[in-house]
Design an enzyme around this catalytic site. Sequence first.
Site, PDB file in Angstrom:
ATOM      1  N   LYS A 147       0.970  -0.716  -0.190  1.00 28.13           N
ATOM      2  CA  LYS A 147       0.005   0.359   0.328  1.00 28.13           C
ATOM      3  C   LYS A 147       0.858   1.189  -0.080  1.00 28.13           C
ATOM      4  O   LYS A 147       1.656   1.486  -0.472  1.00 28.13           O
ATOM      5  CB  LYS A 147      -0.933   0.342   1.303  1.00 28.13           C
ATOM      6  N   ASP A 183      -4.814  -8.300   9.242  1.00 23.51           N
ATOM      7  CA  ASP A 183      -6.339  -6.588   9.580  1.00 23.51           C
ATOM      8  C   ASP A 183      -7.220  -8.555   9.016  1.00 23.51           C
ATOM      9  O   ASP A 183      -8.237  -8.661   9.861  1.00 23.51           O
ATOM     10  CB  ASP A 183      -6.261  -6.191   8.723  1.00 23.51           C
TER      11      ASP A 183
END
Length: 457
Positions: A147, A183
């Site tokens: 990311k 996550d």
Amino acid sequence: RPFRLSLEKLKEVSVRLKKDLIRGLGKHSHHRAAVKMLPTFVRATPDGTEKGDYLALDLGGTNFRVLYVRVVEEQQKVVKMDSKICSIPQEMMLGTGEQLFDHIAQCLGEFLESQDLKGQTLPLGFTFSFPCEQKEIDKSILIRWTKGFSCSGVEGQDVVKLLKEAIHRRGDYDIGSVAMVNDTVGTMMSCGYRDQSCEIGMIIGTGTNACYMEEIKNVKRVEGEDGRMCINTEWGGFGDDGSLKDILTEFDEVVDQTSINPGVHTFEKMISGMYLGEIVRLLLVKMAEDKLLFKGETSEALLTPGQFETKYISEIEDGLENAQKILTALGLNWDPVDACVVRLVCDTISSRSARLCAAALATISNRIRVNRGLDHLKTTVGVDGTVYRKHPNFSEELQAAVRLLAPKCDITFLVSEDGSGKGAAMVTAVAQTTCILPPSQQGATNPAAKKKKSVRT
Ligand code: BGC
């Protein structure tokens, strides 16, 4: 047309991913595998008896968050007592690891102060949403940033150690045992408290990824024959060995080349929120240059990378008036046909994303079904992420394609309520009661957490 993937093509993609999952699990093949299939040391999903107070950190989405969470057994509920959001400026995302961890420690310190918790050493779940080679539940080596992050001195290091060192540098508070959580795992675990057949966690947000419960005997890197372990697939890396070349478009190539990590996370770059807006922008520029849009004219905003935000895709697909407002704000000279075409472009890109995710999810569900020798599998997927949650028809499109690609799997989709925060607490709770932590740490700092008699594995 190159963005419209037929069912046949999706089936081919699924077959390729199936092979990659096996390669990633293999003892000798995992080093070279594009899909990393990382063991998480989470061996059990919640059984509803967990309880206690926990801290949770969540790094990897748009913001960094600190949470104080209570797991209440009687109500089978995870209650967020309080939380704080700290922004991470872009310079810090690209700065040194020490700066980043000092910032995290400072944010946690301020939160503990405000909650009057500084004197306690609560167990902490750290949701760190990047690919990590987990050695133990509390030892996690960052393989690479993804990311928008690229801090120096962190890749190849134990993230728990970096966090503890930053806390010790301050010296004004301490933390208890730490459980590291991706996550996807947090999402699966937070849904697992509500629905105990939740054995898959999926994120489609800034990045994309999934985890699922695999038979330990198939995880060749981990000793043991019995039971299951949650595997963080890191499916975002699918295609990094060139296996998706036939479906990549010239626009995908540009997105990759102009990203901060060219050549990696090929699948993620076709799917997740960090990249979808940019794909649409590049397509609109090309169509304008080909005189198929905006009378052949562009605008400064349209020509600027990153200016077409992914959230515009959801807004434009939601209604033509939104499309018109956004095109005006981007300084484009549009007519009603242009607005319709732009909407079609957005729909094409988001559909491809949903259908690719569906192919990947179908591959995992089919694998679980075959693993268990079942003719039919009934299972639940915990899902989170802005693309899945906010787009007007992404979830329907994904679910419809999964039904076609995994007809023998009956999948319930459960949107996770704050999986990254509450799920981290859940993992810490399950870790404390299922001997994932070293004996010295089990329940030691959290008297409320009790020993569990039996666990669902
Ligand atoms: C990371 C994963 C994470 C996913 C969703 C990816 O870029 O590699 O670890 O689960 O983003 O946040």
